[in-house]
Design an enzyme around this catalytic site. Structure first.
Site, PDB file in Angstrom:
ATOM      1  N   GLU A  72       4.279  -5.715 -13.637  1.00  0.00           N
ATOM      2  CA  GLU A  72       3.764  -4.626 -14.490  1.00  0.00           C
ATOM      3  C   GLU A  72       3.688  -3.397 -13.600  1.00  0.00           C
ATOM      4  OE1 GLU A  72      -0.120  -6.116 -14.630  1.00  0.00           O
ATOM      5  OE2 GLU A  72       0.624  -8.119 -15.038  1.00  0.00           O
ATOM      6  N   SER A 107       0.836  -1.202   0.000  1.00  0.00           N
ATOM      7  CA  SER A 107       0.000   0.000   0.000  1.00  0.00           C
ATOM      8  C   SER A 107       0.871   1.253   0.000  1.00  0.00           C
ATOM      9  CB  SER A 107      -0.961   0.000   1.182  1.00  0.00           C
ATOM     10  OG  SER A 107      -0.369   0.518   2.354  1.00  0.00           O
ATOM     11  N   GLN A 153       3.735  -7.473  -2.319  1.00  0.00           N
ATOM     12  CA  GLN A 153       3.489  -8.578  -1.398  1.00  0.00           C
ATOM     13  C   GLN A 153       2.756  -9.665  -2.169  1.00  0.00           C
ATOM     14  OE1 GLN A 153       0.540  -7.257   1.627  1.00  0.00           O
ATOM     15  NE2 GLN A 153       0.078  -5.570   0.237  1.00  0.00           N
TER      16      GLN A 153
END
Lengths: 175, 178
Positions: A122, A95, A139
């Site tokens: 990507e 995040s 992750q």
């Protein structure tokens, strides 16, 4: 079901999934952190055409990092070899990177059961952003499956570098 | 099954196995709970963002007429709701109505750690200019059953209140060893 962090550790020790090299401090409550390898590739010719060869420019990330520009796709690789024998790996970003406007695995986050390799990432930046080789960028979570397992024999399971599929593979799929 | 139905979300919330606060029964869907956008947004003020440094931000209060997100930058918003669970894995997704506007609610990392509690930060990005309003239904949270022993989250975003900028600078650089 999604594996908890301790379950990821347990199954790795049992040989049921691959996370190499492995670091205890990369284990999260329900995922494991992975790092960005030192090389990025980006499409060198526009428009990108899945029925033609896709030349890629290679960018080696220098020690001070490299600034990604918006409106381009960058392909990276994980430092880690990642795979599951009977689980489905799902690669997403951290995040902390999403909060900086970095898309990681923005379309194809799902891996194939049975494929184990360094994964192609990507990456797209909404605003110019500096990425560093070896940084924690994402992750991986692991999901249990239902049903008989079919070994993965696709192209991507054998690729260890940031790449695009061979033309023959893509054209076969796109026709 | 591994994803909770709407009715099961209500039941587990009553049992104290998950937090959604404030809770409005009308926000329950068949297998998720709708999340609304809080009144403030953050945006970065620097030219080049760097995950190894603190990136300064400015706060915008969303006026009653809404605010237009421009396509060339990232905005951070937060859910009105405090969400979390010590037993289940929450995953945040956009409402399809939001996606159809060309608005991302996250660029990556839809997964919330078990044990994390707080306002979830939305990583907002508009493909075309889009107006957003405080209190609009923007996203939905789903809850997934995990397998294995649970160790609760105790990380740098715990107890988030309002949108939280990236704290990736807290992570010490690590060597590429492979």
């Amino acid at each position: 079901m999604i594996l908890t962090g301790p379950e990821i550790v347990r199954r790795r020790a049992a040989g049921e999934l691959t996370l190499e090299p492995f670091r205890e401090d990369f284990v999260n409550p329900c995922s494991y952190n992975y790092r960005l390898g030192p090389v990025l590739r980006t499409h060198a010719v526009e428009p990108v055409d899945p029925r033609r060869d896709q030349p890629l420019a290679e960018l080696v990330i220098p020690s001070g990092g490299i600034v990604l520009q918006p409106h381009r796709v960058y392909l990276g690789t994980t430092v880690e070899e990642i795979g599951g024998v009977d689980t489905v790996p799902c690669l997403i970003g951290r995040s902390s990177l999403g909060r900086l406007g970095v898309f990681v695995q923005f379309a194809a986050d799902m891996g194939n059961t049975g494929a184990s390799h360094r994964w192609t990432l990507e990456i797209e930046a909404v605003q110019p952003v500096r990425l560093h080789a070896g940084m924690i960028i994402g992750q991986v979570s692991f999901w249990t499956t239902v049903g008989d397992l079919t070994p993965y024999r696709g192209h991507f399971g054998r690729f260890d570098d940031a790449t695009v599929p061979p033309v023959a593979h893509l054209t076969a799929r796109s026709r | 099954m591994s994803i909770l139905t709407g009715a099961e979300i209500v039941r587990r919330r009553d049992l104290g196995e998950l937090t959604i606060a404030p809770f409005v029964p009308e926000h329950i869907s068949s297998n998720s709970y709708d999340l609304t956008l809080g009144p403030t947004l953050l945006r970065y003020t620097g030219d080049v963002l760097d995950p190894y440094r603190q990136n300064p931000t400015e706060e915008l209060r969303i006026p009653p007429e809404g605010v237009v997100l421009s396509a060339d930058r990232v905005y951070l918003g937060a859910s009105v709701e405090r969400i979390g669970s010590d037993q289940l894995t929450p995953i945040v997704k956009a409402r399809s109505g939001t996606a159809r506007l060309g608005l991302y609610v996250h660029m990556t990392a839809d997964l919330i750690d078990i044990g994390s509690l707080g306002h979830t930060t939305f990583q907002l990005h508009a493909v075309q200019p889009v107006r957003v309003y405080a209190g609009m239904v923007l996203a939905q949270v789903t809850f997934w059953e995990p397998v294995g022993q649970i160790v609760l989250y105790d990380g740098k975003y715990q107890n988030s209140c309002g949108p939280q900028a990236s704290r990736s600078w807290c992570d010490a650089p690590v060597e590429v060893s492979a």
